[in-house]
Design an enzyme around this catalytic site. Sequence first.
Site, PDB file in Angstrom:
ATOM      1  N   LEU A  30       0.814  -1.219   0.000  1.00  8.12           N
ATOM      2  CA  LEU A  30       0.000   0.000   0.000  1.00  8.12           C
ATOM      3  C   LEU A  30       0.849   1.272   0.000  1.00  8.12           C
ATOM      4  CD1 LEU A  30      -2.603  -1.181   2.657  1.00  8.12           C
ATOM      5  CD2 LEU A  30      -2.728  -1.392   0.166  1.00  8.12           C
ATOM      6  N   HIS A  31       0.360   2.257  -0.736  1.00 12.70           N
ATOM      7  CA  HIS A  31       0.977   3.579  -0.732  1.00 12.70           C
ATOM      8  C   HIS A  31      -0.120   4.619  -0.481  1.00 12.70           C
ATOM      9  CE1 HIS A  31      -0.699   3.818  -4.722  1.00 12.70           C
ATOM     10  NE2 HIS A  31       0.041   2.812  -5.139  1.00 12.70           N
ATOM     11  N   HIS A  34      -3.511   4.234  -2.218  1.00 13.32           N
ATOM     12  CA  HIS A  34      -4.467   3.307  -1.596  1.00 13.32           C
ATOM     13  C   HIS A  34      -5.077   3.938  -0.343  1.00 13.32           C
ATOM     14  CE1 HIS A  34      -1.569   0.320  -3.469  1.00 13.32           C
ATOM     15  NE2 HIS A  34      -2.715  -0.077  -3.970  1.00 13.32           N
ATOM     16  N   GLN A  58      -4.988 -11.823 -13.201  1.00 10.50           N
ATOM     17  CA  GLN A  58      -4.877 -10.596 -13.995  1.00 10.50           C
ATOM     18  C   GLN A  58      -3.460 -10.333 -14.499  1.00 10.50           C
ATOM     19  OE1 GLN A  58      -6.322  -8.206 -10.531  1.00 10.50           O
ATOM     20  NE2 GLN A  58      -4.945  -6.636 -11.312  1.00 10.50           N
ATOM     21  N   ARG A 184       4.412  -0.198  -8.480  1.00  9.49           N
ATOM     22  CA  ARG A 184       5.512  -0.536  -9.404  1.00  9.49           C
ATOM     23  C   ARG A 184       6.615   0.532  -9.418  1.00  9.49           C
ATOM     24  NH1 ARG A 184       1.089  -3.073 -12.612  1.00  9.49           N
ATOM     25  NH2 ARG A 184       1.524  -5.294 -12.554  1.00  9.49           N
TER      26      ARG A 184
END
Length: 278
Positions: A30-31, A34, A58, A184
């Site tokens: 999480l960053h 989020h 996915q 990412r």
Amino acid sequence: MKVVTTLAEMRELRGQLAGSVGFVPTMGYLHEGHLELVRHARAENQTLIVSIFVNPAQFGPGEDFASYPRDPERDLALLEKEGVDFVFMPSAEEVYPQGFTSWVEIEKVSERLEGATRPGHFRGVATVVAKLFNIVQPTRAYFGQKDAQQLIVIKKMVSDLDMNLEVVAVPTVREPDGLALSSRNSYLSPEERQAALVLWKALGLAQELWDKGEKSAERLRQEMTSMIESEPLAKIDYVSIADPETLEELEEVDRAALVSLAVRIGKTRLIDNITLGE
Ligand code: PAF
């Protein structure tokens, strides 16, 4: 905050809840992006459920499923601070048991842009999100505008399949220099991090030219493309100026348009977008 790992327990707990339920589906790591979704959901609902599940369905073959960043302990500490009630962390076997054969396909809007470059990606997203909605039965579910096409696909699924919930879009959170937050980004070397700014600069250029009166979508795409190509570490997957509902490419930007792009910086594929003329 309670951590729930099985579908059976999540369903049972959901059954005991009264009032509105806000839901934020995530793949963890999480960053602030989020956490912004979590804060919106916390403010607008009586109960808040967050899921953490790195969804194998996915990711295409050769994509980064195995190396996708994971840090569940840190994630849980962050969610606890935000006042989350339940964190749903199922295993892949819980979500896709042996013999699983049902998939959700959203035609047309799934086939363009990310869908064209990552075949099967949105089938995996729509399927897992539909399953999570069935299990959690949220009143409202929160998604970031950064994944603009994902948001469009999910809104279409909810409308086409008569799902009884509201999809809430939350604006993209950016670093002070404009880079959109993404799990990412952690793959980028310092040099690549600098080069990655070209996405935001290209979007800014489109906005600036459009503000000055440039309405030709082709001209805007060309200008953005030249700017990105001037960055040696960047390789374009697509630059798109499209209708924000159908994602069909536009010729003239004489109404709202989604300007979106996917660019590889070294080995890291980044996406970003803005909307013109909202
Ligand atoms: O945006 C994401 O993190 C994922 O695509 C989602 C919506 C959690 C589905 O796996």
